[in-house]
Write an enzyme that holds these catalytic residues in place. Structure first.
Site, PDB file in Angstrom:
ATOM      1  N   GLU A  53     -34.292  29.509  32.619  1.00 43.75           N
ATOM      2  CA  GLU A  53     -35.674  29.228  32.250  1.00 43.75           C
ATOM      3  C   GLU A  53     -36.656  28.168  33.150  1.00 43.75           C
ATOM      4  O   GLU A  53     -36.366  27.192  33.068  1.00 43.75           O
ATOM      5  CB  GLU A  53     -35.420  28.624  30.818  1.00 43.75           C
ATOM      6  CG  GLU A  53     -36.691  28.150  30.224  1.00 43.75           C
ATOM      7  CD  GLU A  53     -36.404  27.707  28.625  1.00 43.75           C
ATOM      8  OE1 GLU A  53     -35.286  26.952  28.574  1.00 43.75           O
ATOM      9  OE2 GLU A  53     -37.409  27.776  27.827  1.00 43.75           O
ATOM     10  N   GLN A  67     -34.042  36.134  22.722  1.00 48.55           N
ATOM     11  CA  GLN A  67     -33.025  35.030  22.797  1.00 48.55           C
ATOM     12  C   GLN A  67     -32.721  34.528  21.499  1.00 48.55           C
ATOM     13  O   GLN A  67     -33.582  33.572  20.777  1.00 48.55           O
ATOM     14  CB  GLN A  67     -33.183  34.060  23.518  1.00 48.55           C
ATOM     15  CG  GLN A  67     -32.527  32.800  23.843  1.00 48.55           C
ATOM     16  CD  GLN A  67     -33.368  31.919  24.755  1.00 48.55           C
ATOM     17  OE1 GLN A  67     -33.267  31.904  25.926  1.00 48.55           O
ATOM     18  NE2 GLN A  67     -33.924  30.943  24.018  1.00 48.55           N
TER      19      GLN A  67
END
Lengths: 370, 430
Positions: free
Chosen positions: B268, B150
């Site tokens: 997340e 990411q």
């Protein structure tokens, strides 16, 4: 043992909450604090009517035969409002001792507790204020077929109003429990208390006639059960009180404007509330586990670990939220009129009643085998 | 996510949980609670972050890939994925339940694959990717072959992620990307990265970002290990210099990258119920800390005993909270704020335990005398500051609890309406 569903327990919560809205508001609480008995008899009867006093009384003794999971609902609501009642002394401590004694002679007393007719208290603690299960200086002796008690008990929760006293005393066969129902040779004194919403008395016996509960030497095992039941009950109460403090702080932080903005928009206040929320969540989890654990295995472990964990975590949460709630409210929170101090008083009192954090630390370690 | 949750029957979840347990029972050993600690036995290592040699790191990545292949074959490797790309087509709740159950077993740590790639980037590609991007990356990622990272955080975009300054400019049928990313986990192993890039600096910061999938082997991508204060290099800096990306690897709309980023961040999740199985779980357990106290002659010290008891009370209560959250999901409930609370508590618990252990060890914490279970606490101790920062700082988590859970008002003002170009920036960018 747990025989109710979540929706049933929510129904119970609603009916208790409804009663407390009617008989347990700020004015009623103030009246109760100033009254002779220390509680509202109307509220007590109403609690009996909805079955809140009979939840943990066995069916054989006229109760519902439920457990700590159900009683937790009532205790959370009582903790939320701090409505003064003799619930802890009567329904938690005395009734648990009566049930744990296994003595059928206790059944009529339990029936009367369940119906709200009898108030009761457990007299264990003596001069040093420590919770103990043996080594009592109060003694019981047989006198021509009648047991007679001599000695003094301190810190007897709800002791002044109790119609029935369950008393721990030394005998030649070891520490034993006795029932006192007469007022002959009993001297009770209401004590000044830190917690204004819970009455505590001293009780002195001078050759007081008493009945043996269970068998001689039974007291330690029964009192261990009472200790766990008290910790589990206090935990539920503390969760209710902690949540009330959090709710009050959040409501005030949204309402109160300083420097041209709601104070809840300041990170310092917002984070304080978030910290309170985290404590409440943790305490609620611990109280829930302790209640389920107690019902799963009423005769010991692992309930005992969870009960000690809950007593530690919930005491801390109640103390923290009560303290921070006063701070969020600022000056108004420090006034006698504002209820914030009642929560602070209850929090410290409940935290210390069974010996405090240091004693509970050793209790938990012993239960963890350390 | 929510439309799928609403139709989940509790009985399905119970059956699913049972099938997961059956698979795990057949493929792995259960983690057992240790009641007695044999002091001095085993590796003298108490760590939170890895600090492996390159050979060990490769071995661990290989083990992660092998386990991902095994569970993928059994139907537990891509629980939420669309069936047409090889997924199971089930809800996020199923996924959470599986993760929580798997945490009870001794299986290879798949974090290198799953924390970022499978857990966050995969769902983002599913939601926003072109057919070409989906076909190219998704099957390989979930089969354990491709690792994704990411490329979000930057020196000037940490908690304020929308402040990214990495530039992407149109160049023919693609984009040319220049900038620097930081705190990039697993970049050293990754084949693909999802980058947030500034494509329009003349509009407010949230409205001028575009998300691009970057081939980590492309020319102009440079990954440099970033050594953290605990000594290891778990993270990386990634420098992007004239990196060329086809427009078909764009996720979402041009200048619509913020909603892509939100998809990633929503996935997340602090994995409910698995905190107890963290890398330091053994070291901060009652038996291990009691053994440590015994070795250091303070098992009878009332001050140390009280601290141990308070630590254990909070740790046990945290484990109750996690288990109740899992039970709540299995019985058909919606996820609550427990995960955020759990993250705060987890970091507090480990931090307190590490400082407590250092105090029990005493002066031997300052230098390695060779004593087992003494100097080795340093690695955990030096990792604790990170626990309050990574995955959303403690401060931001408390804002979220305060605003979204308790309904407290946001800070007034802010920069949401100011064009990115005119925003104030930090004087130094790291």
């Amino acid at each position: 043992m747990t025989g109710t569903t979540v929706p049933e327990r929510e129904d119970l919560r609603r009916s208790v909450r409804d009663l407390l809205d009617r008989f347990g508001d700020d004015v009623a609480r103030q009246d109760a604090i100033g009254s002779e008995s220390g509680h509202s008899t109307r509220l007590w009867s109403a609690l009996a009517e909805v079955g809140a006093l009979s939840l943990t009384v066995p069916e054989a003794a006229g109760g519902a035969g439920y457990g700590a999971v159900e009683q937790r609902v009532v205790l959370e609501e009582l903790g939320r409002t701090l409505a003064p009642t003799p619930f802890l002394g009567t329904v938690v401590q005395a009734a648990t001792a009566l049930v744990a004694s296994g003595d059928p002679a206790a059944h009529p007393h339990l029936e009367r507790i369940a119906s709200g007719a009898t108030l009761a208290a457990l007299a264990v603690t003596e001069g040093d204020g420590r919770w103990r299960t043996a080594h009592f200086s109060t003694r019981a002796e047989l006198d021509g077929g009648t047991w007679r008690l001599t000695g003094a008990k301190d810190l007897v929760v709800d002791g002044a109003v109790a119609d029935l006293l369950v008393v721990a005393a030394a005998t030649e066969s070891g520490p034993s429990l006795f029932l006192v129902t007469s007022s002959e040779a009993v001297e009770r004194k209401e004590l000044r208390t830190l917690d204004l919403t819970r009455r505590i008395a001293s009780v002195a016996f001078d050759g007081t006639p008493a009945e043996l509960l269970g068998s001689p030497g039974d007291a330690p095992a029964v009192l261990d059960r009472v200790l766990d039941a008290t910790m589990v009950a206090l935990a539920a109460e503390q969760v209710g009180a902690a949540r009330a403090c959090l709710d009050a702080s959040v409501a005030y932080a949204k309402d109160r404007v300083q420097f041209g903005r709601q104070i809840g928009s300041f990170q310092a206040v917002k984070h304080r509330c978030a910290d309170m929320f985290a404590k409440v969540q943790l305490a609620s989890a611990a109280a829930q586990e302790a209640a389920h654990s107690a019902d799963r295995e009423p005769d010991r472990a692992p309930a005992d670990v969870a009960a000690a964990v809950a007593h530690s975590v919930c005491s801390e949460a109640a103390m923290f939220t009560a303290t921070e709630n006063i701070h969020v409210h600022g000056g108004i929170g420090f006034t006698w009129e504002h209820p914030a101090h009642l929560y602070f008083r209850r929090a410290k009192s409940s935290q210390m009643l069974l010996g405090g954090p240091a004693a509970n630390a050793e209790r938990l370690l012993a239960r963890l085998g350390v | 996510m929510s439309h799928r949750l609403a139709h989940t029957e509790p009985t399905d979840l119970e059956a699913f949980a049972q099938s997961a347990r059956d698979f795990l029972d057949a493929s792995a050993d259960r983690l057992e609670d240790e009641t007695e600690v044999e002091w001095g036995a085993g590796e003298d290592r108490i760590s939170y972050f890895g600090d492996e040699t390159p050979e060990d790191a490769t071995r661990l990545v290989d083990a992660a890939r092998a386990w991902q292949k095994t569970r993928y074959a059994a139907g537990f490797g891509w629980i939420t994925g669309p069936e047409k790309f090889g997924g199971r087509g089930l809800s996020a709740i199923h996924d959470l339940i599986y993760d929580s159950i798997e945490a009870e077993y001794d299986v290879p740590d798949t974090g290198v694959l799953s924390l970022i790639g499978l857990g966050m980037i995969g769902p983002t590609i599913v939601a926003h990717g072109s057919d070409k991007a989906k076909a190219e990356y998704l099957p390989g990622m979930y089969a354990g072959d491709l690792i994704a990272c990411q490329l979000f955080s930057e020196p000037n975009a940490g908690s304020d992620l929308a402040n990214v300054s990495t530039r992407a400019v149109r160049d023919g049928n693609g984009w040319r990307v220049n900038g620097q990313k930081v705190w990039t986990s697993v970049a050293q192993h990754a084949q693909v990265g999802l980058a947030l890039c500034r494509t329009n600096p003349d509009v407010p910061k949230h409205r001028g970002i575009t998300a691009l999938l970057i081939d980590m082997n492309a020319s102009g991508v440079e990954v440099r290990p970033l050594r953290q204060m605990s000594g290891g290099a778990e993270f990386n800096e990634v420098f992007l210099t004239d990196v060329w990306v086809y427009d078909s690897y764009r996720l979402g709309e041009v200048d619509g990258g913020w909603s892509v980023a939100l998809t990633t961040l929503m996935n997340e999740r602090a994995s409910v119920g698995s905190e107890g199985a963290g890398p330091a779980a053994r070291a901060i357990s009652t038996p291990f800390l009691a053994a440590l106290m015994g070795e250091n002659g303070c098992l009878d010290d009332s001050h140390a005993r009280r601290r141990l008891a308070e630590l254990q009370a909070d740790q046990l209560a945290t484990s109750y909270l996690n288990r109740q959250a899992l039970d709540h999901l299995i019985s058909g409930g919606q996820p609550g704020p427990e995960a955020s609370v759990s993250k705060l508590l987890y970091s507090q618990n480990i931090t307190r335990a590490a400082h407590f252990a250092a105090e029990v060890v005493g002066p031997r914490i300052v230098a390695d005398t060779g004593a087992w279970g003494a100097f080795s606490w340093n690695e955990l101790l030096l990792s604790t500051p990170a626990l309050r920062i990574l995955g959303g700082t403690e401060d931001i988590m408390k804002n979220i609890l305060g605003e979204r859970v308790l309904g407290l008002p946001k800070e007034p003002g802010g920069d949401a309406a100011t064009p990115y170009r005119e925003l104030r920036t930090s004087r130094s960018g790291s």
